[in-house]
Design a protein around this motif. Structure first.
Motif, PDB file in Angstrom:
ATOM      1  N   ARG A   4     -74.027  30.183  -2.670  1.00 44.12           N
ATOM      2  CA  ARG A   4     -74.502  31.480  -2.311  1.00 44.12           C
ATOM      3  C   ARG A   4     -76.194  31.178  -1.895  1.00 44.12           C
ATOM      4  NH1 ARG A   4     -70.873  33.913  -6.005  1.00 44.12           N
ATOM      5  NH2 ARG A   4     -69.328  35.053  -4.674  1.00 44.12           N
ATOM      6  N   PRO A   5     -76.648  32.079  -0.954  1.00 42.76           N
ATOM      7  CA  PRO A   5     -78.162  31.986  -0.595  1.00 42.76           C
ATOM      8  C   PRO A   5     -78.881  32.112  -1.576  1.00 42.76           C
ATOM      9  CG  PRO A   5     -76.908  33.241   0.821  1.00 42.76           C
ATOM     10  CD  PRO A   5     -75.981  32.955  -0.126  1.00 42.76           C
ATOM     11  N   PRO A  34     -90.867  19.592  -6.958  1.00 41.43           N
ATOM     12  CA  PRO A  34     -90.960  20.213  -7.971  1.00 41.43           C
ATOM     13  C   PRO A  34     -90.611  22.039  -7.800  1.00 41.43           C
ATOM     14  CG  PRO A  34     -93.110  19.569  -7.081  1.00 41.43           C
ATOM     15  CD  PRO A  34     -92.257  18.876  -6.285  1.00 41.43           C
ATOM     16  N   ILE A  35     -90.712  22.243  -6.561  1.00 42.78           N
ATOM     17  CA  ILE A  35     -90.357  23.674  -6.234  1.00 42.78           C
ATOM     18  C   ILE A  35     -88.790  24.006  -6.170  1.00 42.78           C
ATOM     19  CG2 ILE A  35     -90.688  25.454  -4.363  1.00 42.78           C
ATOM     20  CD1 ILE A  35     -93.349  24.633  -5.870  1.00 42.78           C
ATOM     21  N   ALA A  36     -88.012  22.778  -6.198  1.00 44.76           N
ATOM     22  CA  ALA A  36     -86.613  23.003  -6.216  1.00 44.76           C
ATOM     23  C   ALA A  36     -86.065  23.829  -7.213  1.00 44.76           C
ATOM     24  CB  ALA A  36     -85.911  21.494  -5.853  1.00 44.76           C
ATOM     25  N   SER A  37     -86.887  23.792  -8.331  1.00 39.44           N
ATOM     26  CA  SER A  37     -86.136  24.743  -9.491  1.00 39.44           C
ATOM     27  C   SER A  37     -86.687  26.207  -9.553  1.00 39.44           C
ATOM     28  CB  SER A  37     -86.987  24.138 -10.732  1.00 39.44           C
ATOM     29  OG  SER A  37     -86.558  22.948 -11.046  1.00 39.44           O
ATOM     30  N   PHE A  38     -87.627  26.454  -8.316  1.00 35.61           N
ATOM     31  CA  PHE A  38     -87.982  27.666  -8.130  1.00 35.61           C
ATOM     32  C   PHE A  38     -87.304  28.496  -6.741  1.00 35.61           C
ATOM     33  CE2 PHE A  38     -91.101  25.508 -10.750  1.00 35.61           C
ATOM     34  CZ  PHE A  38     -90.975  26.228 -11.960  1.00 35.61           C
ATOM     35  N   HIS A  39     -87.076  27.446  -5.767  1.00 35.96           N
ATOM     36  CA  HIS A  39     -86.762  28.060  -4.502  1.00 35.96           C
ATOM     37  C   HIS A  39     -85.368  28.395  -4.382  1.00 35.96           C
ATOM     38  CE1 HIS A  39     -90.010  27.021  -1.222  1.00 35.96           C
ATOM     39  NE2 HIS A  39     -90.291  28.029  -1.835  1.00 35.96           N
ATOM     40  N   THR A  40     -84.722  29.282  -3.954  1.00 42.96           N
ATOM     41  CA  THR A  40     -83.214  29.454  -3.661  1.00 42.96           C
ATOM     42  C   THR A  40     -83.153  28.728  -2.139  1.00 42.96           C
ATOM     43  OG1 THR A  40     -83.723  31.467  -2.169  1.00 42.96           O
ATOM     44  CG2 THR A  40     -83.250  31.770  -4.426  1.00 42.96           C
ATOM     45  N   ALA A  42     -81.667  30.121   0.304  1.00 42.53           N
ATOM     46  CA  ALA A  42     -82.544  30.826   1.366  1.00 42.53           C
ATOM     47  C   ALA A  42     -83.876  30.935   1.666  1.00 42.53           C
ATOM     48  CB  ALA A  42     -82.190  32.374   1.113  1.00 42.53           C
ATOM     49  N   ASP A  43     -84.911  30.705   0.609  1.00 39.14           N
ATOM     50  CA  ASP A  43     -86.117  30.188   0.508  1.00 39.14           C
ATOM     51  C   ASP A  43     -86.207  28.738   1.334  1.00 39.14           C
ATOM     52  OD1 ASP A  43     -86.842  32.646  -1.042  1.00 39.14           O
ATOM     53  OD2 ASP A  43     -86.642  31.244  -2.727  1.00 39.14           O
ATOM     54  N   ALA A  44     -85.514  27.943   0.925  1.00 41.64           N
ATOM     55  CA  ALA A  44     -85.610  26.460   1.534  1.00 41.64           C
ATOM     56  C   ALA A  44     -85.273  26.706   3.011  1.00 41.64           C
ATOM     57  CB  ALA A  44     -85.029  25.564   0.712  1.00 41.64           C
ATOM     58  N   LEU A  52     -79.670  29.293   8.274  1.00 40.95           N
ATOM     59  CA  LEU A  52     -78.967  29.538   6.904  1.00 40.95           C
ATOM     60  C   LEU A  52     -77.589  29.149   6.928  1.00 40.95           C
ATOM     61  CD1 LEU A  52     -79.446  29.986   3.863  1.00 40.95           C
ATOM     62  CD2 LEU A  52     -79.337  32.470   4.343  1.00 40.95           C
ATOM     63  N   ASP A  53     -76.726  30.028   7.694  1.00 49.17           N
ATOM     64  CA  ASP A  53     -75.389  30.067   8.009  1.00 49.17           C
ATOM     65  C   ASP A  53     -74.877  28.612   8.265  1.00 49.17           C
ATOM     66  OD1 ASP A  53     -75.074  32.734   7.516  1.00 49.17           O
ATOM     67  OD2 ASP A  53     -75.337  33.098   9.566  1.00 49.17           O
TER      68      ASP A  53
END
Length: 84
Positions: A4-5, A34-40, A42-44, A52-53
């Motif tokens: 999921r997003p 290092p941001i991969a642990s915080f970004h969803t 959808a954020d990425a 996104l789809d």
């Protein structure tokens, strides 16, 4: 696995390593970031200007596909076959 997003990038990469190729194919440098642990996801997608789809569809396909060409390392004491 449902992707999921709102899932974190790091969690998706950890749970479905085959998705790594999708990130690279979409020119997203999330792998090892290092941001991969915080970004969803959808954020990425938003940060990398990715649809996104399409991204989610590719992630689902990669996660559902069997891992091809991956050979587990030999267990200590086991014989391995060498190709000639």
């Amino acid at each position: 696995m449902t992707i999921r997003p709102n899932r974190l990038v790091a969690d998706v990469l950890s749970d479905a390593p085959a998705t790594l190729r999708v990130f690279l194919d979409f020119h997203m440098r999330c792998v090892g970031c290092p941001i991969a642990s915080f970004h969803t996801l959808a954020d990425a997608a938003r940060e990398h200007d990715v649809d996104l789809d399409s991204f989610l569809a590719a992630l689902h396909a990669a996660a559902a596909a069997p891992a091809l060409g991956l050979v587990p390392p030999p267990v200590a004491g086991e014989q391995t076959l060498e190709r000639g």
